[in-house]
Design a protein around this motif. Sequence first.
Motif, PDB file in Angstrom:
ATOM      1  N   ASP A  32       0.869  -1.178   0.000  1.00 15.22           N
ATOM      2  CA  ASP A  32       0.000   0.000   0.000  1.00 15.22           C
ATOM      3  C   ASP A  32       0.911   1.235   0.000  1.00 15.22           C
ATOM      4  O   ASP A  32       1.441   1.626   1.038  1.00 15.22           O
ATOM      5  N   THR A  33       1.096   1.836  -1.193  1.00 15.51           N
ATOM      6  CA  THR A  33       2.036   2.970  -1.258  1.00 15.51           C
ATOM      7  C   THR A  33       1.419   4.246  -0.683  1.00 15.51           C
ATOM      8  O   THR A  33       2.131   5.120  -0.202  1.00 15.51           O
ATOM      9  N   GLY A  34       0.084   4.344  -0.707  1.00 12.81           N
ATOM     10  CA  GLY A  34      -0.577   5.514  -0.108  1.00 12.81           C
ATOM     11  C   GLY A  34      -0.209   5.636   1.367  1.00 12.81           C
ATOM     12  O   GLY A  34      -0.020   6.744   1.884  1.00 12.81           O
ATOM     13  N   TYR A  37       2.989   7.573   1.825  1.00 14.24           N
ATOM     14  CA  TYR A  37       2.808   9.033   1.728  1.00 14.24           C
ATOM     15  C   TYR A  37       2.061   9.552   2.953  1.00 14.24           C
ATOM     16  O   TYR A  37       2.318  10.653   3.435  1.00 14.24           O
ATOM     17  N   ARG A  38       1.146   8.733   3.460  1.00 13.79           N
ATOM     18  CA  ARG A  38       0.419   9.133   4.673  1.00 13.79           C
ATOM     19  C   ARG A  38       1.372   9.218   5.871  1.00 13.79           C
ATOM     20  O   ARG A  38       1.247  10.110   6.709  1.00 13.79           O
ATOM     21  N   ALA A  39       2.320   8.284   5.970  1.00 12.31           N
ATOM     22  CA  ALA A  39       3.275   8.313   7.084  1.00 12.31           C
ATOM     23  C   ALA A  39       4.140   9.570   7.000  1.00 12.31           C
ATOM     24  O   ALA A  39       4.417  10.232   8.008  1.00 12.31           O
ATOM     25  N   VAL A 106      10.114  14.008  -2.017  1.00  9.47           N
ATOM     26  CA  VAL A 106       9.343  13.049  -1.200  1.00  9.47           C
ATOM     27  C   VAL A 106       9.106  11.778  -2.020  1.00  9.47           C
ATOM     28  O   VAL A 106       9.320  10.655  -1.557  1.00  9.47           O
ATOM     29  N   ARG A 107       8.716  11.971  -3.269  1.00  2.91           N
ATOM     30  CA  ARG A 107       8.418  10.816  -4.120  1.00  2.91           C
ATOM     31  C   ARG A 107       9.663   9.961  -4.337  1.00  2.91           C
ATOM     32  O   ARG A 107       9.604   8.745  -4.272  1.00  2.91           O
ATOM     33  N   LYS A 108      10.801  10.625  -4.567  1.00  7.30           N
ATOM     34  CA  LYS A 108      12.037   9.896  -4.860  1.00  7.30           C
ATOM     35  C   LYS A 108      12.361   8.934  -3.708  1.00  7.30           C
ATOM     36  O   LYS A 108      12.660   7.763  -3.914  1.00  7.30           O
ATOM     37  N   GLY A 127      -1.617   2.482  -5.805  1.00  5.21           N
ATOM     38  CA  GLY A 127      -1.245   3.883  -5.614  1.00  5.21           C
ATOM     39  C   GLY A 127      -1.814   4.750  -6.718  1.00  5.21           C
ATOM     40  O   GLY A 127      -2.961   4.558  -7.137  1.00  5.21           O
ATOM     41  N   ARG A 128      -1.014   5.715  -7.185  1.00 10.81           N
ATOM     42  CA  ARG A 128      -1.465   6.621  -8.238  1.00 10.81           C
ATOM     43  C   ARG A 128      -0.592   6.524  -9.493  1.00 10.81           C
ATOM     44  O   ARG A 128      -1.039   6.818 -10.593  1.00 10.81           O
ATOM     45  N   ASP A 129       0.678   6.153  -9.309  1.00  8.75           N
ATOM     46  CA  ASP A 129       1.664   6.199 -10.401  1.00  8.75           C
ATOM     47  C   ASP A 129       2.391   4.871 -10.540  1.00  8.75           C
ATOM     48  O   ASP A 129       3.504   4.825 -11.046  1.00  8.75           O
ATOM     49  N   ILE A 130       1.775   3.798 -10.082  1.00  9.61           N
ATOM     50  CA  ILE A 130       2.499   2.518 -10.055  1.00  9.61           C
ATOM     51  C   ILE A 130       2.699   1.995 -11.479  1.00  9.61           C
ATOM     52  O   ILE A 130       3.823   1.674 -11.869  1.00  9.61           O
ATOM     53  N   GLU A 177     -11.753  17.201  -4.917  1.00  3.40           N
ATOM     54  CA  GLU A 177     -10.614  18.114  -4.751  1.00  3.40           C
ATOM     55  C   GLU A 177      -9.295  17.320  -4.742  1.00  3.40           C
ATOM     56  O   GLU A 177      -8.312  17.691  -5.370  1.00  3.40           O
ATOM     57  N   ARG A 178      -9.325  16.185  -4.026  1.00  2.71           N
ATOM     58  CA  ARG A 178      -8.118  15.356  -3.937  1.00  2.71           C
ATOM     59  C   ARG A 178      -7.762  14.764  -5.306  1.00  2.71           C
ATOM     60  O   ARG A 178      -6.602  14.760  -5.718  1.00  2.71           O
ATOM     61  N   ASP A 179      -8.782  14.300  -6.034  1.00  5.11           N
ATOM     62  CA  ASP A 179      -8.538  13.757  -7.386  1.00  5.11           C
ATOM     63  C   ASP A 179      -7.899  14.818  -8.267  1.00  5.11           C
ATOM     64  O   ASP A 179      -6.959  14.542  -9.002  1.00  5.11           O
ATOM     65  N   ARG A 181      -6.125  17.406  -7.456  1.00  8.29           N
ATOM     66  CA  ARG A 181      -4.723  17.652  -7.101  1.00  8.29           C
ATOM     67  C   ARG A 181      -3.823  16.494  -7.564  1.00  8.29           C
ATOM     68  O   ARG A 181      -2.752  16.696  -8.112  1.00  8.29           O
ATOM     69  N   ASP A 182      -4.283  15.255  -7.336  1.00  7.68           N
ATOM     70  CA  ASP A 182      -3.464  14.086  -7.700  1.00  7.68           C
ATOM     71  C   ASP A 182      -3.307  13.947  -9.222  1.00  7.68           C
ATOM     72  O   ASP A 182      -2.297  13.438  -9.699  1.00  7.68           O
ATOM     73  N   MET A 183      -4.304  14.424  -9.976  1.00 10.97           N
ATOM     74  CA  MET A 183      -4.254  14.268 -11.436  1.00 10.97           C
ATOM     75  C   MET A 183      -3.536  15.414 -12.135  1.00 10.97           C
ATOM     76  O   MET A 183      -3.137  15.278 -13.295  1.00 10.97           O
ATOM     77  N   HIS A 184      -3.432  16.554 -11.459  1.00 13.15           N
ATOM     78  CA  HIS A 184      -2.870  17.731 -12.125  1.00 13.15           C
ATOM     79  C   HIS A 184      -1.503  18.148 -11.612  1.00 13.15           C
ATOM     80  O   HIS A 184      -0.984  19.175 -12.025  1.00 13.15           O
ATOM     81  N   ARG A 185      -0.913  17.389 -10.709  1.00 13.91           N
ATOM     82  CA  ARG A 185       0.421  17.783 -10.234  1.00 13.91           C
ATOM     83  C   ARG A 185       1.438  17.518 -11.339  1.00 13.91           C
ATOM     84  O   ARG A 185       1.188  16.715 -12.249  1.00 13.91           O
ATOM     85  N   GLU A 186       2.597  18.181 -11.179  1.00 13.88           N
ATOM     86  CA  GLU A 186       3.595  18.079 -12.235  1.00 13.88           C
ATOM     87  C   GLU A 186       4.281  16.711 -12.282  1.00 13.88           C
ATOM     88  O   GLU A 186       4.480  16.142 -13.338  1.00 13.88           O
TER      89      GLU A 186
HETATM   90  O1   DC Z   1      -4.353   5.949  -1.597  1.00 15.26           O
HETATM   91  P1   DC Z   1      -4.322   6.900  -0.431  1.00 15.26           P
HETATM   92  O2   DC Z   1      -5.616   7.651  -0.228  1.00 15.26           O
HETATM   93  O3   DC Z   1      -3.862   6.244   0.826  1.00 15.26           O
HETATM   94  O4   DC Z   1      -3.195   7.987  -0.821  1.00 15.26           O
HETATM   95  C1   DC Z   1      -2.998   9.166  -0.087  1.00 15.26           C
HETATM   96  C2   DC Z   1      -2.389  10.241  -0.988  1.00 15.26           C
HETATM   97  O5   DC Z   1      -1.050   9.878  -1.323  1.00 15.26           O
HETATM   98  C3   DC Z   1      -3.104  10.446  -2.323  1.00 15.26           C
HETATM   99  O6   DC Z   1      -4.043  11.505  -2.273  1.00 15.26           O
HETATM  100  C4   DC Z   1      -1.997  10.774  -3.297  1.00 15.26           C
HETATM  101  C5   DC Z   1      -0.756  10.208  -2.670  1.00 15.26           C
HETATM  102  N1   DC Z   1      -0.221   9.037  -3.367  1.00 15.26           N
HETATM  103  C6   DC Z   1       0.617   9.271  -4.432  1.00 15.26           C
HETATM  104  O7   DC Z   1       0.832  10.417  -4.810  1.00 15.26           O
HETATM  105  N2   DC Z   1       1.218   8.230  -5.063  1.00 15.26           N
HETATM  106  C7   DC Z   1       0.976   6.961  -4.687  1.00 15.26           C
HETATM  107  N3   DC Z   1       1.598   5.965  -5.326  1.00 15.26           N
HETATM  108  C8   DC Z   1       0.102   6.706  -3.613  1.00 15.26           C
HETATM  109  C9   DC Z   1      -0.494   7.773  -2.977  1.00 15.26           C
END
Ligand code: DC
Length: 219
Positions: A32-34, A37-39, A106-108, A127-130, A177-179, A181-186
């Motif tokens: 669970d990669t989310g 990021y939550r941690a 953070v991502r790196k 996750g979002r970018d797996i 709102e969260r979608d 942000r997650d879809m439009h970040r660089e």
């Molecule tokens: O899946 P989640 O709700 O636990 O993820 C929390 C946030 O972490 C989500 O809004 C975007 C970010 N995230 C990410 O950028 N890349 C991932 N691989 C997983 C989560």
Amino acid sequence: MSYNVAIDGPAGAGKSTIAKAVAKKLNLIYVDTGAMYRAMALYMLRHGVNLQDTEKIIENCKETDITIRYEDGVQVVLLNGENVNAFLRTEEVGKAASAVSAIPQVRKKLVELQHKLAAESDCIMDGRDIGTCVLPNAQTKIYLTASSEVRAKRRYDELAAKGEECDLEQIRADIEERDYRDMHREVSPLKQAEDAILVDTSEMTVDEVIEKIISLCKK
Ligand code: DC
């Protein structure tokens, strides 16, 4: 070479419920990669870091050591040695995670950990970018989604079952709102990988989705 399944999709699409069940049936490790990021977000919240202050987040990120351990098949996230699982699943932490995850440094750091886990074991990672960035060579890629109405309603039912008071329209607004942000970040925005299979769960039961994903993995 290990067998990897990538599951991406927006908040509340049911990724973790499905990935957990599929992992059990196919004897894979669930990553669970989310939660990672939550941690990271939890660390920032605990240290009073302003989530608009990118420099401060980068500085504080260097102080974090995030690792994963498995206890009876359950992922345990260790933040500087502390098991923080109990603190990760709140709306506040989810929102903060969406903010900190937009920062490349953070991502790196977290993607390195994700690569290591995927190389070591057969896993299903969500996750979002797996499928697009972390595991571009995953043997199976799924993009799991549902309409924002359905996702908000599921979240509402979950909270109501716990006896928490909540507002359906507010939940839907937060999800959208969260979608956005997650879809439009660089860096590494949420999008369907070209070779990912789209599964829209709006009209499906949990069991139907699990069956569908298992059949896709077996192909
Ligand atoms: O899946 P989640 O709700 O636990 O993820 C929390 C946030 O972490 C989500 O809004 C975007 C970010 N995230 C990410 O950028 N890349 C991932 N691989 C997983 C989560």
